[in-house]
Design an enzyme around this catalytic site. Structure first.
Site, PDB file in Angstrom:
ATOM      1  N   LYS A 228       0.926  -1.268   0.017  1.00 38.63           N
ATOM      2  CA  LYS A 228      -0.017  -0.010  -0.056  1.00 38.63           C
ATOM      3  C   LYS A 228       1.036   1.188  -0.079  1.00 38.63           C
ATOM      4  CE  LYS A 228      -4.153   1.635   0.442  1.00 38.63           C
ATOM      5  NZ  LYS A 228      -5.021   1.763  -0.610  1.00 38.63           N
ATOM      6  N   ASP A 306      -1.479 -11.546   5.784  1.00 37.12           N
ATOM      7  CA  ASP A 306      -2.594 -12.333   6.811  1.00 37.12           C
ATOM      8  C   ASP A 306      -3.956 -12.108   6.009  1.00 37.12           C
ATOM      9  OD1 ASP A 306      -3.225 -13.636   8.790  1.00 37.12           O
ATOM     10  OD2 ASP A 306      -3.188 -12.012  10.429  1.00 37.12           O
TER      11      ASP A 306
END
Ligand code: NAP
Length: 419
Positions: A228, A306
């Site tokens: 990101k 995750d």
């Protein structure tokens, strides 16, 4: 080797690792530490053990299991969460498997899973996501998914550097950020919790190196760096930049970027090259659904990894199916992606496939590829014949709903049939 708290099996030999050559030496009767885990770990642990034993025996080997303890079982036995002997036994024996461990939310002790990964420096959490025939899925074309996620396991917001609201420490950090670093109009007034997100060049490069090596060894087409970095420029953006840098520095002759693929090869990937590309994490989560087949090997940071591997796991049948393993220098600790699902604990109900397939990953790391293949084939045969646990049974028409232990027995039966 002796431990105060652990019984070492009398038969069986140790797996060893040569640090100079990087080679693992695996006897035919290795001692393998196992943590059954909390909650449903007490169901899936023994079920997986049975299947792994059958696959080892069918390929002319045997496993001497060494029970080691963490979480509730360690608290019962030794009044501590993570005994030092558990960590030492895994380090000494090189290869181990664990079930899930419960982490309280908010107050209470920190994650034992994270502690184990950090203490053993298990820096790569590897989560393959592939579809097994017969497994029901919420998407139209689940077999398009065949992806392996390399999730950095030691850094990011999981590093555990955080301060609780209302403490002197958090006040000190807040003052430092506002007064010394000049961010004086960012943090709202009132109670605040603050965490730190470290992303290092070292941590990034050793993870991306593993991912590219895996892609090359396993004939994969691409490695995608997921980040990101548009928002978190100096952490996630740096991960992307260091990832590309590593690819160019160490694998320049066998990797190309996506731009090079189009500019120099007109979009036709040469057989001997791996394409290294990057995607922003939110886009990646929708691409997983809309352009599944475009993704092969993923390298990403702790939190993105995750989320992504759970979402990818849902596409191929849910958490009951999704395996994983943590790797360090000559070390492997296999563990399913799922948690301890306390509401199902001890009911002999949940799906042990994720733990069984985590065992398959562990066997493959040990070089037992034939046993690994037998496990996959037997699991696939069992599910295709409609013999499934509750989670898959509720999504298919017909089929037989089995308990955890009955399902494991069926897989063992199929191992004997296929061997
Ligand atoms: P979870 O234990 O993974 O369970 C969430 C849901 O996933 C379950 O309710 C169930 O869904 C499904 N599921 C999970 N394992 C399954 C299995 N083997 N077979 C069939 N379905 C399965 O997640 P959680 O409830 O968020 O976490 C519980 C605890 O586990 C927490 O303390 C968490 O910290 C811990 N945790 C540990 C690990 C680890 O040890 N590595 C990983 C993740 C979470 P349905 O009810 O819809 O059937």
């Amino acid at each position: 080797m002796s431990y105060d708290q652990i019984e070492v099996p009398e038969d069986g030999e140790k797996i060893t690792f040569d640090e100079e050559t990087g080679e693992l030496s695996v006897p035919d009767n290795p001692i393998i530490p196992i943590i059954h885990g909390d909650g449903i770990g007490t169901d899936v642990g023994p079920a997986a053990q049975k299947v792994l034993d059958a696959a080892a025996e069918a390929t002319g080997r045997s496993v001497s299991w060494m029970r080691v303890y963490a979480g509730a079982s360690a608290r019962d036995k030794y009044d501590e969460n993570l005994p030092v002997d558990t960590v030492s036994a895994i380090r000494d024996h090189r290869v181990a498997i664990k079930g899930p461990l419960t982490t309280p939310v908010g107050a209470g002790f920190r994650s034992l899973n994270v502690a184990l990964r950090k203490k053993l420096d298990l820096y790569a959490n590897v989560r393959p996501t592939y579809h097994l025939d017969g497994v029901p899925s919420p998407v139209k074309n689940p077999s398009a998914m065949d992806m392996v996620t390399f999730r950095e396991n030691t850094e990011d917001v999981y590093a555990g550097i955080e301060w609780e609201a209302g403490t002197d420490d958090v006040q000190k950090v807040k003052e430092f950020v506002e007064e010394e670093m000049g961010y004086d109009d960012v943090i709202h007034d009132g109670p605040v919790g603050i965490g730190i997100k470290p992303i290092t060049e070292f941590g990034t490069k050793r993870l991306v190196r593993e991912a590219i090596e895996y892609a090359l060894e396993n004939d994969r087409d691409s490695v995608t760096l997921v980040h990101k970095g548009n928002i978190m420029k100096f952490t996630e953006g740096a991960f992307r930049d260091w990832g590309y840098e590593l690819a160019a520095e160490e694998f320049g002759d066998v990797t190309i970027t996506e731009d090079e693929l189009w500019e120099e090869y007109d979009g036709e990937k040469p057989e001997d090259k791996v394409v290294v590309k990057d995607r922003i994490a939110d886009n990646m989560l929708q691409q997983l659904l809309t352009r599944t087949a475009d993704y092969d090997v993923i390298a990403t940071m702790n939190l993105n990894g995750d989320y992504m591997s759970d979402a990818a796991g849902a596409q191929i049948g849910g958490l009951g199916i999704a395996p994983g393993a943590n790797f360090g220098e000559g070390l492997c600790l296999a563990e399913p992606v799922h948690g301890s699902a306390p509401k199902y604990a001890g009911q002999d109900k949940v799906n042990p496939t994720a733990m069984i397939l985590s065992g398959r990953l562990m066997f493959e790391y040990m070089g037992w590829k034939d046993a690994g293949k037998l496990i996959r084939d037997a699991v696939e045969k069992t599910i295709s014949e409609g013999d499934v646990t509750y989670d898959l049974h509720r999504q298919i028409e017909g089929g037989t709903k089995l308990a955890t232990s009955e399902y494991a027995d069926k897989v063992v039966e199929n191992i004997h049939e296929l061997a």
